[in-house]
Design a protein around this motif. Structure first.
Motif: not given
Length: 172
Positions: A89-94, A128-131, A145-147
């Protein structure tokens, strides 16, 4: 007394020198840098090798990262550890925030508020994680973000605030 673990498995991985990417920060904008990584022109950061993430797709204000759950992601309950999901989640938002930044501008996570809705495991299939960036100002950005699992079920959700700053080496 030492106990021997039955059926011990091992994992090895390698990574490229992270300074190869950080040297590009003053020369390339965030989106260009992320897209070069997704095309294989620049190496992925070491954390992506550590987690074993899959595809990375980036466009302005949006990033998608995948992860196929493995046993080495498991906690004692036999599900993917919440810290692994939080890192995704942190990866996708960042990275979503990074995709909006010009060359010479960086970011760091100020907070990450995660909610875990269901466990993930090998049976979940590819996660799948979308940020996406919700709002970006001069000094901070808000992203979410959503997984989702392979069936499209929501596994976890997060919001994050990132601090935006000029990289020291890019100051005149």
């Amino acid at each position: 007394m030492t106990q021997t673990e039955p059926d011990v498995r091992s994992r090895t991985f390698s990574w490229s020198d992270p300074s190869l990417n950080s040297a590009q920060l003053g020369r390339r904008g965030g989106l260009e840098l992320l897209q070069a990584m997704s095309r294989g022109e620049l190496p992925r950061p070491p954390i992506m090798h550590l987690l074993g993430t899959g595809a990375l797709q980036a466009e302005d204000g949006r990033v998608v990262v995948t992860l196929e759950p493995q046993e080495y992601h498991y906690n004692p309950l036999g599900t993917v550890h919440g810290g692994v999901l939080a890192t995704l989640l942190d990866t996708a938002t960042g990275c979503a925030v990074h995709s909006t930044l010009p060359a010479g501008v960086g970011y760091t996570t100020l907070d990450l508020n995660a909610r875990f809705l269901r466990p993930a495991s090998l049976a979940s299939g590819i996660l799948t994680c979308e940020g996406v960036v919700l709002n970006r100002g001069r000094r901070t950005a808000l992203a979410q973000a959503r997984i989702t699992d392979a069936r499209g079920a929501l596994v976890a959700h997060a919001t994050s605030t990132c601090m935006i700053f000029e990289m020291p080496e890019s100051k005149s």
